[in-house]
Enzyme design. Sequence first.
Site, PDB file in Angstrom:
ATOM      1  N   LYS A  71       0.872  -1.161   0.000  1.00  0.00           N
ATOM      2  CA  LYS A  71       0.000   0.000   0.000  1.00  0.00           C
ATOM      3  C   LYS A  71       0.916   1.220   0.000  1.00  0.00           C
ATOM      4  CE  LYS A  71      -3.450   2.744   2.249  1.00  0.00           C
ATOM      5  NZ  LYS A  71      -3.906   3.276   3.541  1.00  0.00           N
TER       6      LYS A  71
ATOM      7  N   ALA B 222      -9.589   6.293   3.598  1.00  0.00           N
ATOM      8  CA  ALA B 222      -9.392   7.472   4.444  1.00  0.00           C
ATOM      9  C   ALA B 222     -10.650   8.310   4.581  1.00  0.00           C
ATOM     10  CB  ALA B 222      -8.255   8.363   3.955  1.00  0.00           C
TER      11      ALA B 222
END
Length: 261
Positions: A101, A188
């Site tokens: 990631k 997020a």
Amino acid sequence: MNRPLVIAGRTFTSRLLLGTGKFSSNELMRDALAASGTEIVTVALRRADLSGTSDPFANILDFIDPEKYLLLPNTSGAVNAEEAVRLARLAASAGLPKWIKLEIHPDPQYLLPDPIETLRATEILAAEGFIILPYINADPVLAKRLEDAGASTVMPLGSPIGSNRGLETRAQIAIIIEQARIPVIVDAGLGAPSHAAEALELGADAVLINTAIAVAEDPVAMARAFKMAVEAGRMAREAGLPAQEDTAIPTSPLTAFLHDG
């Protein structure tokens, strides 16, 4: 219906990815992972002990079963492409999967990703055979550039990391989804299960959640709530959501019998 999530040729049944930061204990994190049904777990490399000493007080990896979860090392803390690439190579050399990631955010206040450095790192790591899941601003142009550079997904933010404000970038994410040929994972800012359901209803392939679960009063129960929300959102998307209308549409239309006689 219920088509699986496929990333880089690997199939997953869960569309919920979990981060491992901010939990009050590693034991609680482990229990929340189990309750969520996730199959992909992100781990910040700066929090993982890669020395092989297996220190139970320091090594988060002792609490994540690699037979049950795909470990997704993340480069959180990297401020440029060089640092991110070095972290990715370190993870691979320590025996972690060559899945990464990719996070590059030089601004410590807002933690917004650097698009130029993220593209540079993607080009380097893709050439080395990494499977790259880059965290980005909700920028449709950048998303296409990353796809062309070899990213296996794109991960646009819903709102800033840890803000819990939900899909503030909804319109841009919709464009990314429309144009993408690779999975789109909203990452997020999702602070409630309803935010996750909304992302899946919009057409996102998955979501990544950390703060909203980790800081909840009951992280295990919240993990279950997100699991159900993701399943509901995906089911609604595949069932075919009705079009929105500018005016009211009666559910029981007036019929001719009212005027008979």
